[in-house]
Design an enzyme around this catalytic site. Structure first.
Site, PDB file in Angstrom:
ATOM      1  N   CYS A  44       0.803  -1.150   0.064  1.00  0.00           N
ATOM      2  CA  CYS A  44       0.090  -0.072  -0.059  1.00  0.00           C
ATOM      3  C   CYS A  44       0.797   1.351   0.056  1.00  0.00           C
ATOM      4  CB  CYS A  44      -1.058  -0.181   1.235  1.00  0.00           C
ATOM      5  SG  CYS A  44      -0.400   0.914   2.565  1.00  0.00           S
ATOM      6  N   CYS A  76       2.678   1.963   3.357  1.00  0.00           N
ATOM      7  CA  CYS A  76       3.967   0.956   3.393  1.00  0.00           C
ATOM      8  C   CYS A  76       5.068   1.369   2.550  1.00  0.00           C
ATOM      9  CB  CYS A  76       3.385  -0.195   3.144  1.00  0.00           C
ATOM     10  SG  CYS A  76       2.458  -1.227   4.169  1.00  0.00           S
ATOM     11  N   ASP A  96       1.355  16.070   5.506  1.00  0.00           N
ATOM     12  CA  ASP A  96       0.367  15.555   4.404  1.00  0.00           C
ATOM     13  C   ASP A  96       0.454  16.173   3.004  1.00  0.00           C
ATOM     14  OD1 ASP A  96      -2.946  14.589   4.779  1.00  0.00           O
ATOM     15  OD2 ASP A  96      -2.199  15.549   2.805  1.00  0.00           O
ATOM     16  N   GLY A 138     -14.891   8.438   5.333  1.00  0.00           N
ATOM     17  CA  GLY A 138     -13.992   9.162   4.207  1.00  0.00           C
ATOM     18  C   GLY A 138     -12.795   8.789   4.353  1.00  0.00           C
ATOM     19  N   HIS A 143      -4.029   5.863   9.577  1.00  0.00           N
ATOM     20  CA  HIS A 143      -3.064   7.173   9.858  1.00  0.00           C
ATOM     21  C   HIS A 143      -3.850   8.134  10.811  1.00  0.00           C
ATOM     22  CE1 HIS A 143      -5.450   7.260   6.051  1.00  0.00           C
ATOM     23  NE2 HIS A 143      -5.773   8.556   6.247  1.00  0.00           N
ATOM     24  N   HIS A 200      -4.491  11.900  11.466  1.00  0.00           N
ATOM     25  CA  HIS A 200      -4.399  13.307  11.070  1.00  0.00           C
ATOM     26  C   HIS A 200      -4.214  14.228  12.136  1.00  0.00           C
ATOM     27  CE1 HIS A 200      -6.100  12.717   6.747  1.00  0.00           C
ATOM     28  NE2 HIS A 200      -6.814  11.738   7.297  1.00  0.00           N
TER      29      HIS A 200
HETATM   30  P1  5GP Z   1      -7.934   9.711   4.519  1.00  0.00           P
HETATM   31  O1  5GP Z   1      -8.659  10.592   3.495  1.00  0.00           O
HETATM   32  O2  5GP Z   1      -7.619   8.333   4.163  1.00  0.00           O
HETATM   33  O3  5GP Z   1      -8.382   9.844   5.788  1.00  0.00           O
HETATM   34  O4  5GP Z   1      -6.401  10.690   4.260  1.00  0.00           O
HETATM   35  C1  5GP Z   1      -5.362  10.230   3.392  1.00  0.00           C
HETATM   36  C2  5GP Z   1      -4.467  11.531   3.557  1.00  0.00           C
HETATM   37  O5  5GP Z   1      -3.484  11.070   2.794  1.00  0.00           O
HETATM   38  C3  5GP Z   1      -4.902  12.707   2.931  1.00  0.00           C
HETATM   39  O6  5GP Z   1      -5.094  13.781   3.428  1.00  0.00           O
HETATM   40  C4  5GP Z   1      -4.118  12.980   1.472  1.00  0.00           C
HETATM   41  O7  5GP Z   1      -3.759  14.302   1.138  1.00  0.00           O
HETATM   42  C5  5GP Z   1      -2.919  12.227   1.982  1.00  0.00           C
HETATM   43  N1  5GP Z   1      -1.959  11.703   0.943  1.00  0.00           N
HETATM   44  C6  5GP Z   1      -2.173  10.892  -0.020  1.00  0.00           C
HETATM   45  N2  5GP Z   1      -1.436  10.534  -0.799  1.00  0.00           N
HETATM   46  C7  5GP Z   1      -0.265  10.935  -0.265  1.00  0.00           C
HETATM   47  C8  5GP Z   1       1.106  10.813  -0.282  1.00  0.00           C
HETATM   48  O8  5GP Z   1       1.724  10.258  -1.240  1.00  0.00           O
HETATM   49  N3  5GP Z   1       1.997  11.490   0.508  1.00  0.00           N
HETATM   50  C9  5GP Z   1       1.568  12.177   1.448  1.00  0.00           C
HETATM   51  N4  5GP Z   1       2.628  12.878   2.365  1.00  0.00           N
HETATM   52  N5  5GP Z   1       0.465  12.386   1.958  1.00  0.00           N
HETATM   53  C10 5GP Z   1      -0.490  11.795   0.921  1.00  0.00           C
HETATM   54 ZN    ZN Z   2       0.253  -0.363   4.358  1.00  0.00          ZN
END
Ligand code: 5GP
Ligand code: ZN
Length: 118
Positions: A2, A5, A28, A88, A95, A97
């Site tokens: 993923c 990972c 982020d 969402g 993770h 935030h």
């Molecule tokens: P989710 O919607 O799953 O709670 O949050 C995923 C978060 O991962 C989003 O805030 C998005 O901006 C961040 N994100 C997605 N791809 C990447 C990446 O390649 N690098 C970093 N640093 N953040 C990412």
């Molecule tokens: Zn993973």
């Protein structure tokens, strides 16, 4: 493997703030506040719904360490973890935030009637 990972394995570069044997925190890519950090366990866990209490206890300490490190511990911050489809969650690797650096708004979360039964 993923996306997060790959970030853990440094196959995908990220802007790392703190790292230890079990966790890593990085900025982020699409920040929603002046401070927007993601804190993750290095172990692949799909979501908050699967984390064990022992690891969650250490995760909590790690999140506090990050807040201290970037100096938002006194001004305040918000910790969010999105779980599954309704939550969402877009990346299926647990993770948290960590948002701060400004007074945060309290959002409009759903178009559904908040009084409605489900
Ligand atoms: P989710 O919607 O799953 O709670 O949050 C995923 C978060 O991962 C989003 O805030 C998005 O901006 C961040 N994100 C997605 N791809 C990447 C990446 O390649 N690098 C970093 N640093 N953040 C990412
Ligand atoms: Zn993973």
């Amino acid at each position: 493997m993923c996306l997060f990972c790959k970030i853990v394995n440094k196959e995908i570069p990220s802007n790392i703030i703190l790292e230890n044997d079990e966790f890593i925190a990085f900025h982020d890519i699409n920040p929603k506040a002046p401070v927007h950090i993601l804190a993750i366990p290095k172990l692949h866990i799909d979501s908050f719904n699967e984390i064990k209490p022992e690891l969650m206890a250490k995760m909590s300490s790690f999140i506090q360490e990050i807040a201290n490190e970037v100096k938002i511990d006194k001004t305040g911050y918000r910790v969010i973890t999105n779980v599954g489809d309704n939550g969402g969650q877009e990346v299926q690797h647990l993770h948290f935030h960590i948002l701060g650096g400004a007074k945060l708004k309290w959002g409009h979360f759903s178009d559904a009637d908040p009084q409605g039964h489900f």
